[in-house]
Scaffold this motif. Structure first.
Motif, PDB file in Angstrom:
ATOM      1  N   ILE A 258       0.861  -0.853  -0.011  1.00  0.00           N
ATOM      2  CA  ILE A 258      -0.127  -0.028  -0.287  1.00  0.00           C
ATOM      3  C   ILE A 258       0.514   0.903   0.270  1.00  0.00           C
ATOM      4  N   GLN A 259       1.909   1.368   0.655  1.00  0.00           N
ATOM      5  CA  GLN A 259       3.373   2.892   1.310  1.00  0.00           C
ATOM      6  C   GLN A 259       3.509   2.746  -0.452  1.00  0.00           C
ATOM      7  N   GLU A 260       4.399   1.502  -0.830  1.00  0.00           N
ATOM      8  CA  GLU A 260       4.592   1.892  -2.286  1.00  0.00           C
ATOM      9  C   GLU A 260       4.062   2.291  -3.357  1.00  0.00           C
ATOM     10  N   ILE A 261       2.686   1.233  -3.821  1.00  0.00           N
ATOM     11  CA  ILE A 261       1.432   2.159  -4.457  1.00  0.00           C
ATOM     12  C   ILE A 261       1.682   3.623  -4.004  1.00  0.00           C
ATOM     13  N   ALA A 262       0.625   3.524  -2.974  1.00  0.00           N
ATOM     14  CA  ALA A 262       0.443   5.001  -2.511  1.00  0.00           C
ATOM     15  C   ALA A 262       1.420   5.960  -3.398  1.00  0.00           C
ATOM     16  N   LEU A 263       2.644   6.177  -2.876  1.00  0.00           N
ATOM     17  CA  LEU A 263       3.980   6.986  -2.960  1.00  0.00           C
ATOM     18  C   LEU A 263       3.518   7.296  -4.620  1.00  0.00           C
ATOM     19  N   ARG A 264       4.016   6.423  -5.148  1.00  0.00           N
ATOM     20  CA  ARG A 264       4.060   6.384  -6.784  1.00  0.00           C
ATOM     21  C   ARG A 264       2.863   6.890  -7.005  1.00  0.00           C
ATOM     22  N   HIS A 265       1.139   6.787  -6.330  1.00  0.00           N
ATOM     23  CA  HIS A 265      -0.034   7.903  -7.286  1.00  0.00           C
ATOM     24  C   HIS A 265       1.024   9.187  -6.667  1.00  0.00           C
ATOM     25  N   PHE A 266       0.846   9.548  -5.257  1.00  0.00           N
ATOM     26  CA  PHE A 266       1.025  10.974  -4.764  1.00  0.00           C
ATOM     27  C   PHE A 266       2.388  11.883  -6.135  1.00  0.00           C
ATOM     28  N   LEU A 267       2.886  10.410  -6.047  1.00  0.00           N
ATOM     29  CA  LEU A 267       4.513  11.247  -7.423  1.00  0.00           C
ATOM     30  C   LEU A 267       3.529  11.454  -8.626  1.00  0.00           C
ATOM     31  N   GLU A 268       2.618  10.981  -8.872  1.00  0.00           N
ATOM     32  CA  GLU A 268       2.803  10.930 -10.342  1.00  0.00           C
ATOM     33  C   GLU A 268       1.593  12.067 -10.245  1.00  0.00           C
ATOM     34  N   ARG A 269       0.349  11.972  -9.556  1.00  0.00           N
ATOM     35  CA  ARG A 269      -0.750  12.373  -9.800  1.00  0.00           C
ATOM     36  C   ARG A 269      -0.941  14.132  -8.976  1.00  0.00           C
ATOM     37  N   GLY A 270      -0.162  14.034  -7.790  1.00  0.00           N
ATOM     38  CA  GLY A 270      -0.262  15.061  -6.807  1.00  0.00           C
ATOM     39  C   GLY A 270      -0.791  14.235  -5.372  1.00  0.00           C
ATOM     40  N   TYR A 271      -0.407  14.886  -4.448  1.00  0.00           N
ATOM     41  CA  TYR A 271      -1.562  14.953  -2.846  1.00  0.00           C
ATOM     42  C   TYR A 271      -2.808  14.639  -2.806  1.00  0.00           C
ATOM     43  N   GLU A 272      -3.237  15.780  -3.460  1.00  0.00           N
ATOM     44  CA  GLU A 272      -4.269  15.904  -3.891  1.00  0.00           C
ATOM     45  C   GLU A 272      -4.706  14.746  -4.288  1.00  0.00           C
ATOM     46  N   ALA A 273      -4.324  14.948  -5.579  1.00  0.00           N
ATOM     47  CA  ALA A 273      -5.071  14.430  -6.440  1.00  0.00           C
ATOM     48  C   ALA A 273      -5.643  12.353  -6.514  1.00  0.00           C
ATOM     49  N   ALA A 274      -4.564  11.937  -5.729  1.00  0.00           N
ATOM     50  CA  ALA A 274      -4.866  10.907  -5.778  1.00  0.00           C
ATOM     51  C   ALA A 274      -5.778  10.123  -4.462  1.00  0.00           C
ATOM     52  N   SER A 275      -6.321   9.327  -4.626  1.00  0.00           N
ATOM     53  CA  SER A 275      -7.396   9.075  -4.124  1.00  0.00           C
ATOM     54  C   SER A 275      -7.015   7.595  -3.652  1.00  0.00           C
ATOM     55  N   LEU A 276      -8.102   6.781  -1.719  1.00  0.00           N
ATOM     56  CA  LEU A 276      -7.341   5.863  -1.165  1.00  0.00           C
ATOM     57  C   LEU A 276      -8.238   4.494  -2.626  1.00  0.00           C
ATOM     58  N   ARG A 277      -9.753   5.418  -3.100  1.00  0.00           N
ATOM     59  CA  ARG A 277     -10.376   3.977  -4.306  1.00  0.00           C
ATOM     60  C   ARG A 277      -9.362   3.688  -5.678  1.00  0.00           C
ATOM     61  N   GLU A 278      -8.201   4.719  -6.056  1.00  0.00           N
ATOM     62  CA  GLU A 278      -7.738   3.877  -7.103  1.00  0.00           C
ATOM     63  C   GLU A 278      -6.722   3.216  -6.224  1.00  0.00           C
ATOM     64  N   ILE A 279      -6.014   3.643  -5.265  1.00  0.00           N
ATOM     65  CA  ILE A 279      -4.621   2.987  -4.882  1.00  0.00           C
ATOM     66  C   ILE A 279      -5.391   1.158  -3.840  1.00  0.00           C
ATOM     67  N   ALA A 280      -6.242   1.538  -3.823  1.00  0.00           N
ATOM     68  CA  ALA A 280      -7.407  -0.327  -3.709  1.00  0.00           C
ATOM     69  C   ALA A 280      -7.608  -0.923  -4.587  1.00  0.00           C
ATOM     70  N   GLU A 281      -8.257  -0.209  -5.593  1.00  0.00           N
ATOM     71  CA  GLU A 281      -7.852  -0.533  -6.836  1.00  0.00           C
ATOM     72  C   GLU A 281      -7.076  -1.460  -7.419  1.00  0.00           C
ATOM     73  N   GLU A 282      -5.971  -0.702  -7.863  1.00  0.00           N
ATOM     74  CA  GLU A 282      -4.733  -1.206  -7.860  1.00  0.00           C
ATOM     75  C   GLU A 282      -4.194  -2.111  -7.514  1.00  0.00           C
ATOM     76  N   LEU A 283      -4.214  -2.125  -5.555  1.00  0.00           N
ATOM     77  CA  LEU A 283      -3.883  -3.512  -5.173  1.00  0.00           C
ATOM     78  C   LEU A 283      -4.821  -4.410  -5.237  1.00  0.00           C
ATOM     79  N   GLY A 284      -6.105  -4.224  -5.923  1.00  0.00           N
ATOM     80  CA  GLY A 284      -6.544  -5.481  -5.841  1.00  0.00           C
ATOM     81  C   GLY A 284      -7.526  -5.902  -4.650  1.00  0.00           C
ATOM     82  N   VAL A 285      -7.604  -4.530  -3.648  1.00  0.00           N
ATOM     83  CA  VAL A 285      -8.430  -4.816  -2.745  1.00  0.00           C
ATOM     84  C   VAL A 285      -9.863  -3.974  -1.855  1.00  0.00           C
ATOM     85  N   THR A 286     -10.778  -4.106  -1.737  1.00  0.00           N
ATOM     86  CA  THR A 286     -12.021  -3.285  -1.786  1.00  0.00           C
ATOM     87  C   THR A 286     -10.986  -1.879  -0.949  1.00  0.00           C
ATOM     88  N   HIS A 287     -12.435  -0.864  -0.885  1.00  0.00           N
ATOM     89  CA  HIS A 287     -11.704  -0.199  -0.123  1.00  0.00           C
ATOM     90  C   HIS A 287     -11.407  -0.052   1.942  1.00  0.00           C
TER      91      HIS A 287
END
Length: 197
Positions: free
Chosen positions: A21-50
């Protein structure tokens, strides 16, 4: 016996999931910006529910704080070591060298902080990172030296610190760039101790 093994495996899976989760989230934060990154997208990429993601982290800030704590631990250890050493050029050189090496792993986090300053300003993590750099600075600076020497010592630390995440886009190997920054920082530090001669 089986119960202990099952419990150990469960803990190991939780740690692995948290790290993923930390690795995926950090990548999302860097690629999209902290505010634009969402927990939903992180969960989807990880393949788990919110809800499953929420079991590990309640918010984006929780994820970011956990990443910072993991990357900040070696810096805290370095500061503790430095506080026990005599304030010599050799100690300062070792601090700068070890900080340079530590920043290799922490560079994505510092880059995130730099690129998302306005979004992260209200979070406690920014102050925590600033406090670490300030503590390291106190160990490297030459408080009794003339202003010019203090500027050189300060520039040595800032060269290594800011260079770690500001040169990532330049061509070349990361380790080659790290060593070039460190060499310059060490030159500045030596010049601070000798009065620039």
């Amino acid at each position: 016996m089986a119960t202990r093994a099952t419990t150990a495996n469960t803990r190991s899976r939780r740690r692995d999931t948290r790290r993923e989760i930390q690795e995926i989230a950090l990548r999302h934060f860097l690629e999209r910006g902290y505010e634009a990154a969402s927990l939903r997208e992180i969960a989807e990429e990880l393949g788990v529910t919110h809800a499953a993601l929420y079991y590990h982290f309640k918010s984006k800030e929780d994820i970011l704080v956990s990443v910072a704590e993991g990357l900040g631990g070696p810096i805290d250890e370095l500061i503790a070591w430095g506080e026990q050493q005599p304030p010599t050029l050799r100690t300062r050189q070792e601090l700068l060298t070890r900080y340079s090496e530590t920043l290799t792993a922490a560079a994505p986090l510092f880059r995130l902080m730099q690129e998302n300053q306005s979004a992260l300003r209200k979070l406690s993590i920014g102050q925590t990172l600033n406090d670490r750099v300030a503590a390291l600075a106190r160990l490297i600076y030459l408080p009794e030296a003339p202003l010019e020497a203090q500027v050189r010592a300060s520039s040595a630390l800032m060269t290594v610190h800011f260079g770690a995440f500001s040169l990532y886009a330049l061509p070349g190997e990361a380790e080659e760039k790290r060593k070039a920054l460190l060499d310059l920082g060490l030159e500045l530090l030596a010049a601070a101790h000798t009065g620039g001669r």
